[in-house]
Scaffold this motif. Structure first.
Motif, PDB file in Angstrom:
ATOM      1  N   ILE A  15       0.747 -14.681 -30.741  1.00 43.89           N
ATOM      2  CA  ILE A  15      -0.601 -14.552 -30.196  1.00 43.89           C
ATOM      3  C   ILE A  15      -1.375 -15.823 -30.504  1.00 43.89           C
ATOM      4  CG2 ILE A  15      -2.757 -13.230 -30.255  1.00 43.89           C
ATOM      5  CD1 ILE A  15      -1.058 -10.853 -31.293  1.00 43.89           C
ATOM      6  N   LEU A  16      -2.115 -16.333 -29.511  1.00 36.08           N
ATOM      7  CA  LEU A  16      -2.938 -17.522 -29.693  1.00 36.08           C
ATOM      8  C   LEU A  16      -4.401 -17.104 -29.796  1.00 36.08           C
ATOM      9  CD1 LEU A  16      -2.660 -20.640 -29.752  1.00 36.08           C
ATOM     10  CD2 LEU A  16      -3.244 -20.613 -27.313  1.00 36.08           C
ATOM     11  N   MET A  20      -5.141 -21.334 -33.380  1.00 39.55           N
ATOM     12  CA  MET A  20      -4.219 -20.769 -34.363  1.00 39.55           C
ATOM     13  C   MET A  20      -3.195 -19.849 -33.684  1.00 39.55           C
ATOM     14  SD  MET A  20      -5.142 -22.068 -37.241  1.00 39.55           S
ATOM     15  CE  MET A  20      -4.257 -21.018 -38.399  1.00 39.55           C
ATOM     16  N   LYS A  21      -1.943 -20.005 -34.090  1.00 34.62           N
ATOM     17  CA  LYS A  21      -0.857 -19.174 -33.571  1.00 34.62           C
ATOM     18  C   LYS A  21      -0.484 -18.133 -34.624  1.00 34.62           C
ATOM     19  CE  LYS A  21       3.361 -20.747 -33.511  1.00 34.62           C
ATOM     20  NZ  LYS A  21       4.581 -21.528 -33.163  1.00 34.62           N
ATOM     21  N   TYR A  22      -0.343 -16.861 -34.200  1.00 30.39           N
ATOM     22  CA  TYR A  22      -0.005 -15.770 -35.116  1.00 30.39           C
ATOM     23  C   TYR A  22       1.267 -15.079 -34.637  1.00 30.39           C
ATOM     24  CZ  TYR A  22      -4.805 -16.452 -36.713  1.00 30.39           C
ATOM     25  OH  TYR A  22      -5.971 -17.000 -37.197  1.00 30.39           O
ATOM     26  N   GLY A  23       2.080 -14.649 -35.580  1.00 33.23           N
ATOM     27  CA  GLY A  23       3.316 -13.965 -35.257  1.00 33.23           C
ATOM     28  C   GLY A  23       4.433 -14.440 -36.160  1.00 33.23           C
ATOM     29  N   VAL A  45      -0.549 -14.923 -25.039  1.00 36.18           N
ATOM     30  CA  VAL A  45       0.623 -14.565 -25.841  1.00 36.18           C
ATOM     31  C   VAL A  45       1.816 -15.390 -25.349  1.00 36.18           C
ATOM     32  CG1 VAL A  45      -0.189 -12.225 -26.332  1.00 36.18           C
ATOM     33  CG2 VAL A  45       1.233 -12.635 -24.307  1.00 36.18           C
ATOM     34  N   TRP A  46       2.855 -15.431 -26.190  1.00 35.40           N
ATOM     35  CA  TRP A  46       4.067 -16.156 -25.814  1.00 35.40           C
ATOM     36  C   TRP A  46       5.273 -15.481 -26.442  1.00 35.40           C
ATOM     37  CZ3 TRP A  46       7.990 -18.611 -28.513  1.00 35.40           C
ATOM     38  CH2 TRP A  46       8.867 -19.407 -27.728  1.00 35.40           C
ATOM     39  N   SER A  48       9.959 -15.900 -26.084  1.00 38.48           N
ATOM     40  CA  SER A  48      10.978 -16.891 -25.722  1.00 38.48           C
ATOM     41  C   SER A  48      11.311 -16.897 -24.233  1.00 38.48           C
ATOM     42  CB  SER A  48      12.255 -16.645 -26.535  1.00 38.48           C
ATOM     43  OG  SER A  48      12.762 -15.348 -26.284  1.00 38.48           O
ATOM     44  N   HIS A  49      11.055 -15.794 -23.506  1.00 37.59           N
ATOM     45  CA  HIS A  49      11.367 -15.754 -22.082  1.00 37.59           C
ATOM     46  C   HIS A  49      10.256 -16.354 -21.227  1.00 37.59           C
ATOM     47  CE1 HIS A  49       8.816 -12.241 -22.604  1.00 37.59           C
ATOM     48  NE2 HIS A  49       8.659 -12.180 -21.292  1.00 37.59           N
ATOM     49  N   LEU A  50       9.143 -16.754 -21.844  1.00 39.51           N
ATOM     50  CA  LEU A  50       8.017 -17.325 -21.109  1.00 39.51           C
ATOM     51  C   LEU A  50       8.036 -18.849 -21.208  1.00 39.51           C
ATOM     52  CD1 LEU A  50       5.167 -14.897 -22.280  1.00 39.51           C
ATOM     53  CD2 LEU A  50       6.487 -14.787 -20.151  1.00 39.51           C
ATOM     54  N   GLU A  51       7.653 -19.497 -20.125  1.00 38.69           N
ATOM     55  CA  GLU A  51       7.613 -20.958 -20.121  1.00 38.69           C
ATOM     56  C   GLU A  51       6.384 -21.481 -20.856  1.00 38.69           C
ATOM     57  OE1 GLU A  51       7.800 -22.422 -16.178  1.00 38.69           O
ATOM     58  OE2 GLU A  51       9.629 -21.331 -15.645  1.00 38.69           O
ATOM     59  N   ASN A  52       5.265 -20.747 -20.764  1.00 36.13           N
ATOM     60  CA  ASN A  52       4.004 -21.213 -21.331  1.00 36.13           C
ATOM     61  C   ASN A  52       3.266 -20.042 -21.976  1.00 36.13           C
ATOM     62  OD1 ASN A  52       4.078 -23.963 -20.089  1.00 36.13           O
ATOM     63  ND2 ASN A  52       3.977 -22.767 -18.197  1.00 36.13           N
TER      64      ASN A  52
END
Length: 205
Positions: A15-16, A20-23, A45-46, A48-52
């Motif tokens: 989660i952005l 700051m990135k969380y996870g 959110v991000w 591994s299957h997402l490009e961005n």
């Protein structure tokens, strides 16, 4: 852009918030965050299957239809959903709203004794903001009443909005006039079964 592929339940999510990135979090944890109003359609959110980094509201994995199917099929992830304490019915009643600055109109989509999903012609309300709803008289509502509410969720829209652009908001009732309490009870408990009101579903509220 992301969101084209479909995630698996084993994917790790991030989660952005600001810079700051969380996870990482698992899929079930994100569902729980949505339920607890800790994660919204406009959060990025991000996985591994997402490009961005992608808006949550743009992802099929978190669409209302997808979450409904998880419950209907009794998927193991259904345990992430809260039990609905109050029956909910689909009901369209005209309303006015006031946020201490201006009046705007709209109508309900669904109601319970504890809250509602409403369409309001103001795109600028934010979660946590308090508004006053005036339930106008109509064929479904013989007596007007007022409800003090808190916005708990708003739907994200990629379209450019103007002052008359309607958005869906989920609101929690804080104070309800006595005549309103009686009417809400009549609407939601007047012979409507739990199954008809999606008794266990609390999606995007």
């Amino acid at each position: 852009m992301g969101g084209v592929q479909t995630a698996t339940t084993n994917d790790q999510w991030y989660i952005l918030r600001g810079e700051m990135k969380y996870g990482p979090y698992d899929y079930k944890s994100l569902i729980t965050m949505i339920q607890n109003s800790e994660l919204y359609d406009y959060n990025y959110v991000w996985a591994s299957h997402l490009e961005n980094w992608t808006l949550l509201g743009d992802l099929q994995e978190f669409s209302k239809d997808r979450l409904c199917r998880l419950i209907e099929t009794k998927d193991h992830l259904a345990g992430a959903f809260k039990e609905r304490q109050f029956p909910r019915v689909n009901l369209e009643v005209p309303i006015y709203a006031h946020n201490d600055h201006s009046f705007f109109d709209g109508h309900t989509i669904s109601v319970s004794e504890n809250g509602a999903l409403v369409l309001l012609n103001d795109p600028l309300l934010l979660p946590g903001q308090k508004i006053l709803l005036h339930f106008r008289s109509s064929e479904e509502n013989p007596q007007t009443f007022n409800v003090l509410c808190e916005v708990v969720r708003k739907n994200y829209s990629k379209q450019r909005l103007n002052v008359k652009s309607g958005l869906h908001y989920a609101v929690r009732f804080l104070q309800v006039q006595d005549q309103g309490k009686a009417q809400l009870t009549k609407w939601t408990r007047g012979g409507v079964s739990k199954e008809e009101t999606n008794g266990i579903l609390k999606v995007h509220e």
